[in-house]
Design an enzyme around this catalytic site. Structure first.
Site, short mmCIF file in Angstrom:
data_model
loop_
_atom_site.label_atom_id
_atom_site.label_comp_id
_atom_site.label_asym_id
_atom_site.label_seq_id
_atom_site.Cartn_x
_atom_site.Cartn_y
_atom_site.Cartn_z
N LYS A 240 0.85 -1.20 0.00
CA LYS A 240 0.00 0.00 0.00
C LYS A 240 0.87 1.25 0.00
CE LYS A 240 -2.11 2.79 3.10
NZ LYS A 240 -1.93 4.02 2.32
N SER B 113 4.83 6.33 11.20
CA SER B 113 4.93 6.95 12.53
C SER B 113 4.63 5.93 13.63
CB SER B 113 3.95 8.11 12.62
OG SER B 113 2.63 7.61 12.42
N GLU C 193 8.70 -0.35 11.45
CA GLU C 193 9.83 0.61 11.33
C GLU C 193 9.23 1.98 11.59
OE1 GLU C 193 12.81 -0.78 10.59
OE2 GLU C 193 11.66 -2.62 10.58
N CYS D 102 13.81 9.23 9.03
CA CYS D 102 13.59 8.66 10.37
C CYS D 102 14.86 8.62 11.19
CB CYS D 102 13.02 7.26 10.25
SG CYS D 102 14.09 6.16 9.31
N GLU E 63 9.55 14.04 17.63
CA GLU E 63 10.11 14.02 16.28
C GLU E 63 9.76 15.31 15.53
OE1 GLU E 63 8.58 10.94 13.63
OE2 GLU E 63 10.64 10.38 13.12
N GLU F 219 22.20 4.27 6.57
CA GLU F 219 22.48 2.84 6.77
C GLU F 219 22.82 2.14 5.45
OE1 GLU F 219 19.63 4.41 7.16
OE2 GLU F 219 17.95 3.24 6.42
P1 NAD Z 1 2.30 7.68 8.72
O1 NAD Z 1 2.41 6.85 9.95
O2 NAD Z 1 1.44 8.87 8.75
O3 NAD Z 1 1.79 6.78 7.49
C1 NAD Z 1 2.47 5.61 7.08
C2 NAD Z 1 1.51 4.72 6.33
O4 NAD Z 1 0.55 4.19 7.24
C3 NAD Z 1 0.73 5.40 5.21
O5 NAD Z 1 0.69 4.56 4.08
C4 NAD Z 1 -0.64 5.56 5.83
O6 NAD Z 1 -1.68 5.59 4.86
C5 NAD Z 1 -0.74 4.30 6.67
N1 NAD Z 1 -1.73 4.35 7.77
C6 NAD Z 1 -2.16 5.44 8.43
N2 NAD Z 1 -3.09 5.07 9.35
C7 NAD Z 1 -3.22 3.73 9.27
C8 NAD Z 1 -4.01 2.76 9.97
N3 NAD Z 1 -4.85 3.10 10.93
N4 NAD Z 1 -3.88 1.46 9.62
C9 NAD Z 1 -3.02 1.08 8.66
N5 NAD Z 1 -2.25 1.95 7.95
C10 NAD Z 1 -2.35 3.26 8.25
O7 NAD Z 1 3.83 8.02 8.36
P2 NAD Z 1 4.37 8.99 7.21
O8 NAD Z 1 3.91 10.36 7.58
O9 NAD Z 1 4.04 8.45 5.87
O10 NAD Z 1 5.95 8.86 7.41
C11 NAD Z 1 6.66 9.57 8.35
C12 NAD Z 1 6.93 8.74 9.58
O11 NAD Z 1 7.57 7.53 9.19
C13 NAD Z 1 7.90 9.39 10.56
O12 NAD Z 1 7.44 9.21 11.88
C14 NAD Z 1 9.20 8.64 10.35
O13 NAD Z 1 10.07 8.62 11.44
C15 NAD Z 1 8.69 7.28 10.00
N6 NAD Z 1 9.72 6.54 9.24
C16 NAD Z 1 10.35 5.51 9.84
C17 NAD Z 1 11.35 4.81 9.15
C18 NAD Z 1 12.06 3.64 9.78
O14 NAD Z 1 12.70 2.91 9.06
N7 NAD Z 1 11.98 3.44 11.08
C19 NAD Z 1 11.68 5.18 7.84
C20 NAD Z 1 10.99 6.23 7.25
C21 NAD Z 1 10.00 6.91 7.97
#
Ligand code: NAD
Length: 484
Positions: free
Chosen positions: A173, A227, A248, A282, A381, A441
């Site tokens: 997705k 997130s 992640e 992230c 963050e 990384e």
């Molecule tokens: P987000 O959490 O808003 O969304 C991520 C995905 O989750 C999207 O595809 C969204 O549609 C989906 N989503 C949202 N609500 C959901 C639900 N209830 N059930 C299932 N899926 C749902 O994150 P973002 O804004 O796209 O990305 C930024 C965040 O990602 C930051 O917090 C960042 O730190 C994190 N991030 C982490 C890593 C890592 O490897 N740890 C890497 C990149 C980004």
């Protein structure tokens, strides 16, 4: 107007009467495409397709699965510029960085294809005579994979490639901020000879589409990069079916700068670790702890360097930074800066939302001084080009403040003393620590967070393990009964 379509069981579906949303270029605010919100029925159809494909895909020898990945490698390499431009346009990433990312995607598939020769189980001696215990590593089954927007190309590889090489099929997705890149990828999958249903690509909201994927009982693993807040929702959705989760999530990487560091190199690395991808990473440097002896000089040099950075529309020039991904992210970054000011910190440079030619969701490169460890800007963050700095006296103090976080993804330390390095490696409690280098990384590492930064991880051999489960077989091979 470009219309994204769902890619299910090897076919692009007509959008029919599905709800469509606009995809906006965050630098120009123009609508660049429309994409469908996959319904519960769409998600079920995609999972069913993957579930059916799983039955034969897991029987394909791993080296042949690698062959399919290599076919995608070639198609992605031929289309590197198209993929890069698509990403720059929809999420604002500078084109040179998008070109890098569009190159990492096939490189990552290639790396994972080579893992086909490294899948292995174990044979363990038994406590009984004439018996062996076999530990088979089996593909776990269909993977539901939920993407963020910040690395919308590279993370396709990071999600899809280890799953496929392990023998799993996937439903991917895309983030609603970046549907076009995933759509271009799906078009290349369609062109390849990959069996139908092995890779399915859908778009839609998190609340409906993402949740439907995470709670589908035919999914064996749900993985998200996103997130912490959404990671928790996904855990809850997966709980009803006891589905494995691989999360992640967010980070708040501490940077410890010691008096004995190589100052200019450190400044370059810290600034690069803050502003790459316009700070939306992230593992980016999110909070700096600098030792008192060099605090003034270090901070002065960081401010000077941040002031030289340029920003602008990703496709209009060679800028250091692009726009933020959307207005909400720009507002969030500004809100964090305002909170720091309200709590008594000082904006040393930047600190404002910005536009270019009256458009776009930009943010000035910003340094915040006079921070204390308890301020929100040091604990939550930011995910933007804003660097908060505070000072410390002793390494003990710095390690304690670094570890005092709900997040535990990445961290770094800059020093020329290897006793200090060894202490940091043993005492900093994070998934990753970078020593005297920028926060970034490698494919062959293991990208993973502790505490609320996640569960499980990606990359390297351990990343493939996420998609394998263990089947133990006890075999009595030469009993008296067998001889009879
Ligand atoms: P987000 O959490 O808003 O969304 C991520 C995905 O989750 C999207 O595809 C969204 O549609 C989906 N989503 C949202 N609500 C959901 C639900 N209830 N059930 C299932 N899926 C749902 O994150 P973002 O804004 O796209 O990305 C930024 C965040 O990602 C930051 O917090 C960042 O730190 C994190 N991030 C982490 C890593 C890592 O490897 N740890 C890497 C990149 C980004």
């Amino acid at each position: 107007m470009k219309e994204v379509q769902l890619f299910i069981n090897g076919e692009f579906l007509d959008n029919g009467d599905r709800e469509m949303r606009d995809n906006i270029n965050p630098a120009t605010e123009e609508v660049i495409s429309r994409f469908p919100m996959a319904t519960q029925a769409d998600v079920d159809a995609a999972v069913d397709a993957a579930y059916e494909a799983q039955k034969s895909w897991e029987k394909v020898p791993a080296i042949e699965r690698a062959g399919y990945l290599m076919e995608l490698v070639e198609l992605l390499q031929e289309n590197q510029e198209l993929m890069a431009r698509t990403t720059s346009e929809e999420m604002g990433k500078p084109l040179s960085q998008a070109m890098d990312e569009a190159g990492w995607l096939p490189a990552y598939l290639q790396y994972m294809a080579a893992q086909a020769r490294h899948l292995k189980g174990q044979i363990i001696p038994s406590d009984r005579p004439n018996e062996n215990i076999f530990l088979y590593k089996m593909p776990i089954g269909v993977a539901g994979q939920i993407m963020p927007w910040n690395f919308p190309l590279f993370l396709i590889g990071r999600k899809v490639a280890p799953a496929l090489i392990a023998g799993c099929t996937v439903v991917l997705k895309a983030s609603s901020d970046c549907p076009n890149g995933a759509y271009e990828f799906a078009k290349l999958v369609e062109k390849s000879s990959l069996p139908k249903g092995v890779i399915n690509v859908i778009t839609g909201s998190g609340a409906l589409t993402g949740n439907a994927l995470a709670s589908n009982p035919k999914i064996s693993i749900v993985t998200i990069t996103g997130s912490t807040e959404v990671g928790k929702k996904i855990m809850k959705a997966a709980a009803d079916n006891v589905t494995k989760v691989s999360l992640e999530l967010g980070g708040k990487a501490p940077v410890i700068v010691m008096n004995d560091c190589k100052l200019d190199e450190t400044v370059d690395n810290v600034v690069a670790s803050r502003v790459i991808n316009t700070g939306q990473v992230c593992n980016a440097a999110e909070r700096v702890y600098v030792q008192e002896g060099i605090a003034e000089e270090f901070t002065k040099k960081v401010i000077e360097k941040m002031k030289t950075l340029t920003y602008g529309p990703a496709l209009a020039g060679d800028f250091d930074m692009g726009s933020m991904v959307n207005k909400a992210q720009q507002e969030h970054v500004d809100e964090m800066v305002q909170s720091a000011i309200a709590e008594g910190a000082t904006v040393a440079c930047g600190g404002h939302k910005a536009q270019v030619d009256g458009k776009g969701f930009f943010y000035e490169p910003t340094v915040i001084t006079g921070c204390t460890h308890d301020m929100r800007i040091m604990r939550e963050e930011i995910f933007g080009p804003v660097l908060p700095i505070t000072t410390f006296k002793t390494l003990d103090e710095a390690i304690e403040m670094a570890n005092d976080s709900v997040y535990g993804l990445t961290s770094s330390i800059f020093t020329t003393d290897y006793d200090t390095v060894m202490r940091a490696m043993n005492e900093i409690k994070f998934g990753e620590t970078y020593v005297n280098r920028e926060h970034f990384e490698a494919f062959q590492g293991f990208h993973q967070g502790v505490r609320q930064s996640g569960i499980g991880g990606e990359d390297g051999e351990l990343g493939v393990e996420e998609y394998l489960e263990t089947h133990v077989c006890y075999v009595d091979w030469d009993t008296e009964r067998n001889k009879a």
